[in-house]
Structures are given as structure tokens and as C-alpha cells.
Write an enzyme that holds these catalytic residues in place. Structure first.
Site, mmCIF file in Angstrom:
data_model
loop_
_atom_site.group_PDB
_atom_site.id
_atom_site.type_symbol
_atom_site.label_atom_id
_atom_site.label_comp_id
_atom_site.label_asym_id
_atom_site.label_seq_id
_atom_site.Cartn_x
_atom_site.Cartn_y
_atom_site.Cartn_z
ATOM 1 C CG PHE A 148 -2.372 6.915 1.021
ATOM 2 C CD1 PHE A 148 -3.363 6.868 1.989
ATOM 3 C CD2 PHE A 148 -2.062 8.148 0.456
ATOM 4 C CE1 PHE A 148 -4.040 8.014 2.374
ATOM 5 C CE2 PHE A 148 -2.729 9.300 0.836
ATOM 6 C CZ PHE A 148 -3.731 9.245 1.795
ATOM 7 C CB ALA A 157 -2.031 10.298 4.609
ATOM 8 C CG ASP A 179 -1.718 4.252 -4.847
ATOM 9 O OD1 ASP A 179 -2.756 4.580 -5.451
ATOM 10 O OD2 ASP A 179 -1.299 3.078 -4.816
ATOM 11 C CB CYS A 186 -8.067 3.773 -7.288
ATOM 12 S SG CYS A 186 -8.206 3.792 -5.502
HETATM 13 N N1 SAH Z 1 0.331 2.228 -2.785
HETATM 14 C C1 SAH Z 1 -0.129 0.928 -2.443
HETATM 15 C C2 SAH Z 1 -1.643 0.786 -2.472
HETATM 16 C C3 SAH Z 1 -2.388 1.777 -1.601
HETATM 17 S S1 SAH Z 1 -3.977 1.273 -1.145
HETATM 18 C C4 SAH Z 1 0.551 -0.131 -3.302
HETATM 19 O O1 SAH Z 1 1.369 0.223 -4.162
HETATM 20 O O2 SAH Z 1 0.281 -1.303 -3.119
HETATM 21 C C5 SAH Z 1 -4.434 2.514 -0.023
HETATM 22 C C6 SAH Z 1 -3.789 2.431 1.354
HETATM 23 O O3 SAH Z 1 -4.159 3.592 2.087
HETATM 24 C C7 SAH Z 1 -4.216 1.268 2.234
HETATM 25 O O4 SAH Z 1 -3.086 0.489 2.554
HETATM 26 C C8 SAH Z 1 -4.805 1.895 3.513
HETATM 27 O O5 SAH Z 1 -4.423 1.227 4.700
HETATM 28 C C9 SAH Z 1 -4.187 3.260 3.475
HETATM 29 N N2 SAH Z 1 -4.921 4.349 4.159
HETATM 30 C C10 SAH Z 1 -6.254 4.589 4.172
HETATM 31 N N3 SAH Z 1 -6.526 5.745 4.835
HETATM 32 C C11 SAH Z 1 -5.325 6.240 5.249
HETATM 33 C C12 SAH Z 1 -4.935 7.416 5.962
HETATM 34 N N4 SAH Z 1 -5.829 8.311 6.383
HETATM 35 N N5 SAH Z 1 -3.625 7.602 6.192
HETATM 36 C C13 SAH Z 1 -2.690 6.706 5.774
HETATM 37 N N6 SAH Z 1 -3.021 5.590 5.092
HETATM 38 C C14 SAH Z 1 -4.307 5.351 4.824
#
Ligand code: SAH
Length: 386
Positions: free
Chosen positions: A219, A270, A290, A330
């Protein structure tokens, strides 16, 4: 002031800035949505509040004294918020400048990216006063542009329509710096306000732990943890995210920090990716999880917890001996104990032992109000396999 409201609240809610509709006993005058009202409990003056009859949170207290929501109010609040950030981050220019209730401005979020700003308003009162807020900002700082990022769920609760767009100036692509890591930020195209400043502390801790390690940033969005690992002299770094746009920006950010040879990024889901890695016998020394909030209300909690357990369990299986999992959430209603329970159940299921070596939360540009538990929402545990 547009009215007077008498309320009765339970003792343990008296310092909370929200007054719910069922706590209101009498309304004097004819306050309208977004107006300022004086709030009393019996004969005691509680403060000045923002009124919205369409919301279950009918009043949000913004001042302990009788105070109009005029330009002076915003100048004073923004100046104070800026001073606090400058003191917390003497070497930084980029941070969350205003965090709603925690900065005495219920319903206003301002993120500062050099001279550009992302604005969110989630109360009717703040929504109506956007022009005043921009005027006040310009009195306090140099402002090149302000972009409204009001396409989010909290506005539905206040019965406000979702909206995005430039409300002042001309937007440009900005480069920000956080602990010396550089990022391109595209406020208009980016998720939420464009960048997640709340992970500042966690990112720095990950950087300190990364030396000579194989890192997986799950993520990753625009690469925050991955880039910090790279700058922390990791052996290898892989970041994954479901959003192609985010991955593209991560790659550009790697270039910006001269890390393009070390930090690699991949678009992937993920839940699928972690399982694939296990099947392919890939292992990592440090994994950051995250995720976005899997639930936002108490009602959705049970189902959401299952999602958290799943990714944590899958990630735990991928760790080398002595490996570290940085597990974040979060979701407002995902409390510390919930996260501990999820992690300990996942660890038991796969038969591995961990010790907690650290825990982090949102940085000082996202202050938490002692009597508003909702203002704390970011929780991260650092677990080490032992
Ligand atoms: N770690 C990042 C913030 C993460 S925000 C930082 O440091 O800035 C959460 C992220 O999860 C988003 O970018 C979104 O696109 C991603 N996301 C949401 N569902 C997901 C999934 N099933 N698999 C992978 N990524 C995902």
C-alpha cells in the site's frame, strides 16, 4: 451570533467539542445551517459553536469565549497553528497546517505544500466561509494556490455535496520535502489531499531500521516508506499499490531522490500479491502494511477486522527470521487493543512469535484532543520475529 442553544450533556462529554442533536434542549432565535450560536448548559456558558440542524453532530464548539467566525478568528487560528508546526518541525516547510477540531477550527483541514494548499471543509459553517478562510490564509502566509478536495464521505453526514476544484490561484506541480525525502505532489489528481503527512514519524523510524535489509512496502501510494528505506540504505526495496497512478508517481519520486536503481515499484492487489510472494518463496526482512481504512463505522468493524487479520497474517508468513512487520491502521474505530488482538491472533494462527519493538501514531501536525477520541486515528505497531 445567530442564536442561543441550551444543551444537557453527560458529565463525561462536557469537554467534547461535538454536541449531538439529542443533547439539545432548547433553541432561541432562528439559527440556520452554518450559523454561529452561543451554547449554554443550564446557566453556564460553554462556548461559541457552529450550527447545522441537518447533522447528528448539530453543534461543534469552536471557541470557549463569545467569538464571531470572522476573518480575525481565522487569522488568529491559522497563525497559531503555523507557529506550533514551525516549533515542531523547525526545518520543514510542508505539513498539515490545520487539523480541524484539534486546531480549534471544527471542519477545516489545510495541508501545506510549499506555497500551495489543499483545503477540506466538512462542516456547513466552514464550507460557507471558504472565501474568508482563503483571505485569512493570505494575510498570514504567501499563498500561490488553494485547491478544494471535498470529495469524501464525511461530507455526506453533514449533508454537504461533494466538490473539488481550484478556489484560488493557479495550481502547479509541487515538490515537497519530509525529513529530507522529496516527493512530487499533485494536489488535484492525488488521493485525499495529495499526500499523507500523518505517517511522518513512522516513515522516519522505518528509515532507521532499513540498513542492509530487503524491504516490502505494501500500500505504498507515492512511495513514502519505500523511499525512506532506500535513503536508509536498504539492500532492496519493492513497493506495491493497486493504483497505477500512484505507482507511476512512486517511480518518479524514486528518481527525484536518486533511488531509481534501488527502489522498484509494481501495481498489484495486496491480498493477491502477498499470497503470490509466499508461493514463490520470496521473503523480506521488513514489511510495511499501511492499508486504507477497511472500515469507517462501528457497524462495519467486524468485517473490516477480518481484512486486517488476513493481510497481517499473509505478511507475517513472508518475514525472515528476525524480520520486522510494521502494521498500521487508520480506521478511527480500530483501537490499539483491536490491532493488538488482530496481530496476536494472526501470529498464533501461523505459529510465529513476535515482540513489539515500537509503536507510532500520527505526527504533531495531527494533534489529538484529549477529550475527543475521534481525533486519534492512526496506530502502528512494529513487531519483530523472535
Ligand atoms: N503508505 C502510503 C499511504 C497509503 S494509503 C504513504 O506512505 O503515503 C493506502 C493506499 O492503499 C492507497 O494508495 C491505495 O491505492 C492503496 N490500496 C487500496 N486497496 C488496495 C489493495 N487491495 N491492494 C493494494 N493497494 C491498495
Amino acid at each position: 451570533m445567530d442564536g442561543k442553544v441550551l444543551v444537557i450533556r453527560k458529565k463525561n462529554r462536557r469537554q467534547h467539542p461535538w454536541v449531538f442533536s439529542n443533547e439539545i434542549k432548547k433553541i432561541e432565535g432562528k439559527p440556520k445551517k452554518g450559523d454561529s450560536v452561543l451554547v449554554y448548559e443550564h446557566d453556564n456558558f460553554i462556548g461559541s459553536g457552529l450550527y447545522n440542524p441537518n447533522s447528528l453532530i448539530t453543534i461543534r464548539i469552536y471557541s470557549k469565549i463569545e467569538q464571531d467566525l470572522d476573518k480575525n478568528f481565522f487569522v488568529e487560528r491559522i497563525t497559531k497553528a503555523l507557529d506550533v508546526r514551525k516549533a515542531s518541525f523547525p526545518n520543514e516547510q510542508d505539513f498539515r497546517l490545520v487539523f480541524g477540531e484539534s486546531d480549534g477550527v471544527p471542519g477545516l483541514v489545510l495541508d501545506k505544500y510549499q506555497k500551495s494548499f489543499a483545503l477540506q471543509t466538512y462542516t456547513a459553517g466552514m464550507d460557507m466561509r471558504q472565501n474568508l478562510i482563503v483571505e485569512a490564509m493570505r494575510d498570514v502566509m504567501t499563498v500561490a494556490c488553494v485547491i478544494e478536495k471535498n470529495d469524501f464521505r464525511m461530507r455526506d453526514i453533514e449533508k454537504l455535496e461533494r466538490r473539488e476544484g481550484v478556489i484560488y490561484g493557479t495550481p502547479e506541480r509541487v515538490i515537497i520535502s519530509e525529513n529530507g525525502t522529496k516527493y512530487y505532489v499533485n494536489i488535484q489528481e492525488g488521493q485525499k489531499t495529495g499526500f499523507y503527512y500523518d505517517q511522518r514519524i513512522t516513515r522516519n523510524k522505518v528509515r532507521l531500521l532499513s540498513k542492509n535489509k530487503n524491504i516490502l512496502d505494501v500500500f505504498c501510494y507515492t512511495g513514502g516508506f519505500a523511499l525512506n528505506s532506500g535513503l536508509g540504505e536498504a539492500k532492496s526495496v519493492l513497493g506495491i499499490d493497486a493504483s497505477e497512478t500512484a505507482i507511476k508517481l512512486s517511480e518518479e519520486n524514486a528518481g527525484l531522490n536518486k533511488l531509481e536503481n534501488l527502489c522498484k515499484f509494481q501495481t498489484a492487489d495486496a491480498f493477491v500479491f502477498l499470497r503470490e510472494m509466499f508461493r514463490e518463496h520470496r521473503r523480506f526482512d521488513l514489511i510495511v502494511l499501511d492499508p486504507p481504512p477497511f472500515f469507517k463505522t462501528q457497524k462495519e468493524k467486524k468485517r473490516g477486522l477480518r481484512g486486517y487479520k488476513d493481510i497481517n497474517l499473509q505478511a507475517m508468513k513472508l518475514l525472515t527470521e528476525g524480520g520486522i512487520l510494521v502494521s498500521c491502521t487508520c480506521s478511527h474505530y480500530f483501537f490499539w487493543q483491536d490491532l493488538l488482538d488482530v496481530l496476536s491472533q494472526a501470529a498464533q494462527d501461523i505459529g510465529r512469535s513476535f515482540k513489539i519493538i515500537d509503536r507510532t501514531t500520527q505526527g504533531p501536525d495531527h494533534p489529538v484532543l484529549l477529550n475527543m477520541p475521534e481525533s486519534e486515528y492512526l496506530r502502528c505497531f512494529f513487531l519483530e520475529v523472535y
